[in-house]
Design an enzyme around this catalytic site. Structure first.
Site, PDB file in Angstrom:
ATOM      1  N   ASP A  32       1.556  -6.605  -4.619  1.00  0.00           N
ATOM      2  CA  ASP A  32       0.671  -6.604  -3.458  1.00  0.00           C
ATOM      3  C   ASP A  32       1.157  -7.789  -2.644  1.00  0.00           C
ATOM      4  O   ASP A  32       1.400  -8.867  -3.198  1.00  0.00           O
ATOM      5  CB  ASP A  32      -0.780  -6.816  -3.901  1.00  0.00           C
ATOM      6  CG  ASP A  32      -1.749  -6.718  -2.723  1.00  0.00           C
ATOM      7  OD1 ASP A  32      -1.574  -7.493  -1.757  1.00  0.00           O
ATOM      8  OD2 ASP A  32      -2.656  -5.878  -2.761  1.00  0.00           O
ATOM      9  N   SER A  33       1.307  -7.643  -1.337  1.00  0.00           N
ATOM     10  CA  SER A  33       1.988  -8.704  -0.581  1.00  0.00           C
ATOM     11  C   SER A  33       1.176  -9.989  -0.500  1.00  0.00           C
ATOM     12  O   SER A  33       1.707 -11.021  -0.084  1.00  0.00           O
ATOM     13  CB  SER A  33       2.412  -8.216   0.802  1.00  0.00           C
ATOM     14  OG  SER A  33       1.336  -8.216   1.687  1.00  0.00           O
ATOM     15  N   SER A  34      -0.075  -9.952  -0.923  1.00  0.00           N
ATOM     16  CA  SER A  34      -0.836 -11.217  -1.000  1.00  0.00           C
ATOM     17  C   SER A  34      -0.244 -12.120  -2.076  1.00  0.00           C
ATOM     18  O   SER A  34      -0.517 -13.321  -2.102  1.00  0.00           O
ATOM     19  CB  SER A  34      -2.303 -10.942  -1.314  1.00  0.00           C
ATOM     20  OG  SER A  34      -2.839 -10.168  -0.285  1.00  0.00           O
ATOM     21  N   THR A  60       1.640  -4.817   4.066  1.00  0.00           N
ATOM     22  CA  THR A  60       1.480  -5.242   5.461  1.00  0.00           C
ATOM     23  C   THR A  60       0.829  -6.617   5.591  1.00  0.00           C
ATOM     24  O   THR A  60       1.033  -7.308   6.585  1.00  0.00           O
ATOM     25  CB  THR A  60       0.620  -4.224   6.252  1.00  0.00           C
ATOM     26  OG1 THR A  60      -0.639  -4.087   5.601  1.00  0.00           O
ATOM     27  CG2 THR A  60       1.306  -2.887   6.343  1.00  0.00           C
ATOM     28  N   ASP A  61       0.036  -7.003   4.582  1.00  0.00           N
ATOM     29  CA  ASP A  61      -0.769  -8.230   4.736  1.00  0.00           C
ATOM     30  C   ASP A  61       0.070  -9.462   5.068  1.00  0.00           C
ATOM     31  O   ASP A  61      -0.328 -10.282   5.888  1.00  0.00           O
ATOM     32  CB  ASP A  61      -1.597  -8.487   3.469  1.00  0.00           C
ATOM     33  CG  ASP A  61      -2.690  -7.445   3.282  1.00  0.00           C
ATOM     34  OD1 ASP A  61      -2.956  -6.697   4.249  1.00  0.00           O
ATOM     35  OD2 ASP A  61      -3.288  -7.376   2.190  1.00  0.00           O
ATOM     36  N   THR A  79       0.814  -1.226   0.000  1.00  0.00           N
ATOM     37  CA  THR A  79       0.000   0.000   0.000  1.00  0.00           C
ATOM     38  C   THR A  79       0.840   1.264   0.000  1.00  0.00           C
ATOM     39  O   THR A  79       0.478   2.270  -0.600  1.00  0.00           O
ATOM     40  CB  THR A  79      -0.924   0.004   1.245  1.00  0.00           C
ATOM     41  OG1 THR A  79      -1.825  -1.074   1.117  1.00  0.00           O
ATOM     42  CG2 THR A  79      -1.707   1.289   1.373  1.00  0.00           C
TER      43      THR A  79
HETATM   44  N1  ASP Z   1      -2.716  -5.334   0.300  1.00  0.00           N
HETATM   45  C1  ASP Z   1      -1.601  -4.563   0.755  1.00  0.00           C
HETATM   46  C2  ASP Z   1      -0.378  -5.453   0.761  1.00  0.00           C
HETATM   47  O1  ASP Z   1      -0.188  -6.209   1.664  1.00  0.00           O
HETATM   48  C3  ASP Z   1      -1.867  -4.018   2.115  1.00  0.00           C
HETATM   49  C4  ASP Z   1      -0.783  -3.155   2.693  1.00  0.00           C
HETATM   50  O2  ASP Z   1       0.264  -2.959   2.179  1.00  0.00           O
HETATM   51  O3  ASP Z   1      -1.021  -2.637   3.786  1.00  0.00           O
HETATM   52  O4  ASP Z   1       0.382  -5.403  -0.178  1.00  0.00           O
END
Ligand code: ASP
Length: 344
Positions: A60-62, A92-93, A16
Site C-alpha cells: 500500500d503506498s502509505s 495513488t496516495d 489499489t
Molecule cells: N491506499 C492505496 C495506495 O496508495 C490507494 C490507491 O492506490 O489508490 O496504495
C-alpha cells in the site's frame, strides 16, 4: 510511432490497482501481479515485449519510503539498456512523492518512466485501472525519430499525463485524482493521445543515466495554520539532526508577522537549518517580496521554493542533502530547475 521491437518493463509496487477485498474484514489488501495481468488480457494484444517485476509483498503506498524509491531506481538502473520504457504501478496516495523522488534520483534520464495506478481495483467492473495501465504502456512505448517521446518521470491518470514532480493527489474518490496546477499536461488522451511536445523535456542524449542512490530523509514539514503556537513551531524547528524544514505558508508565501514567530525562524536559520518556503496553495508561486508578512520571512533567511509542490520539495531536499552538498550548494540548486520542477 512504435516498432515491433519495443520492450516495456512493468514494475508493480502495489496500490489499489492490484487489491482485492479481504474475505472477512472487507478491507482492501494487495494481491500479486499475476492476478492483475489475468484481469487485462488486452496486454497480450500489444506487439511489445512486456515484462514485469513485482514487489513481494506488494505495498500500500502509505508504506512507501525513500528505501522503496531506491529499490525502484535500482530496478530501472539494472534494466535501463534492456527496455525502451518503464511503467511503475503504484498506489495513488503517495504516487506524487515517488514520481518526484524518481525524477531527481534518475539523472540524465532519456527514457519514459510512467507511474500509474487506479482508484478502483482492476478486478472491479467499473475499474479505471485498465485504461490507465493500457495508456501508460502506450505512452511509455511512444517514440519519435527512434527516440522516446516522453523522456521523463510522469504520472498518467484518467486522461492526462503530468510531469511527476509537478503533480499532487487532490481527490480521494474521483477517477481524475491528480492535478498539476503549475505546469500543463504533457499529453491528454481521448480518441487520440495528444502530446504537448513544447512542454516535454529535451534530454542531452550524450549524457549517460546516472542514479543517485543516497537520499537524506532528515526533512520535516511545518504547515502553518491560523492559531499555530510557539511551542509547536519551536518543537518542530528544534528536532535534532534536521537538515531542512519545508515551511508550508499561506498564499504567495506569507506567515504570521508575530515577533515570536519571526525570531524562531531567524534563530533556526542561524543555527544552519534550511527553511524552504512552499505555498499551501495548489497553484501559483511563492513571492516573499509581495507582502510584508512574506518579506519578514525573506529577511529571516527563508529560501523561496517558487511554485514547487510540497512533494517535489521533500524529494529535492532529500536528493540534494543525499549528495552531501554544503548548505550553500543546496541553496544554489534550490534556485535552479533541475528536472522542470519549478518555473523560473
Ligand atoms: N491506499 C492505496 C495506495 O496508495 C490507494 C490507491 O492506490 O489508490 O496504495
Amino acid at each position: 510511432m512504435t516498432g515491433k521491437n519495443t520492450s516495456i518493463l512493468l514494475i508493480y509496487t502495489g496500490g489499489t490497482i492490484g487489491m482485492v477485498n479481504h474475505p472477512e474484514t472487507g478491507a482492501l489488501q494487495p494481491v500479486d501481479f499475476k492476478a492483475i495481468s489475468n484481469q487485462v488480457p488486452e496486454l497480450k494484444r500489444f506487439g511489445y515485449a512486456l515484462h514485469a517485476i513485482a514487489f513481494d509483498p506488494p505495498l500500500d503506498s502509505s508504506n512507501v519510503n525513500p528505501e522503496v524509491w531506491l529499490k525502484i531506481a535500482e530496478i530501472i538502473k539494472k534494466n535501463y539498456s534492456l527496455y525502451d520504457g518503464f511503467v511503475v504501478l503504484h498506489g495513488t496516495d503517495t504516487m506524487a512523492f515517488s514520481a518526484s523522488a524518481l525524477s531527481f534520483i534518475l539523472e540524465n534520464l532519456s527514457k519514459p518512466v510512467i507511474f500509474t495506478g487506479s482508484q478502483l481495483p482492476i478486478g472491479t467492473l467499473r475499474t479505471d485501472g485498465k485504461e490507465n495501465l493500457i495508456s501508460a504502456i502506450e505512452i511509455a512505448a511512444a517514440k519519435i525519430d527512434g527516440k522516446a517521446l516522453i523522456p521523463e518521470v510522469c504520472i498518467y491518470f484518467e486522461n492526462a499525463l503530468f510531469r511527476g514532480n509537478r503533480t499532487t493527489k487532490y481527490n480521494a474518490e474521483h477517477f481524475n485524482a491528480f492535478t498539476s496546477e503549475n505546469y500543463p499536461p504533457l499529453a491528454e488522451t481521448g480518441v487520440y493521445i495528444k502530446y504537448n511536445t513544447a512542454a516535454i523535456m529535451k534530454p542531452d542524449g550524450r549524457k549517460k543515466l546516472s542514479v543517485q542512490m543516497k537520499l537524506d530523509p532528515r526533512i520535516v514539514i511545518l504547515k502553518l495554520f491560523p492559531g499555530i503556537n510557539r511551542s509547536v513551531v519551536e518543537a518542530v524547528l528544534n528536532i535534532p539532526g534536521t537538515k531542512a524544514v519545508v515551511l508550508e505558508t499561506f498564499g504567495s508565501g506569507n506567515a504570521p508577522s508575530d515577533k515570536w514567530f519571526t525570531s524562531c525562524i531567524k534563530a533556526a536559520v542561524k543555527r544552519g537549518l534550511l527553511v524552504l518556503n512552499i505555498t499551501q496553495c495548489h497553484g501559483g508561486s511563492v513571492e516573499m517580496e509581495k507582502y510584508e508578512t512574506g518579506m519578514e520571512l525573506m529577511k529571516a533567511g527563508v529560501v523561496s521554493g517558487y511554485d514547487m509542490t510540497t512533494e517535489a520539495a521533500i524529494a529535492k531536499l532529500m536528493y540534494l542533502f543525499g549528495k552531501a552538498y554544503s548548505l550553500a550548494e543546496v541553496k544554489k540548486h534550490l534556485k535552479r530547475s533541475l528536472r522542470g520542477e519549478i518555473t523560473l
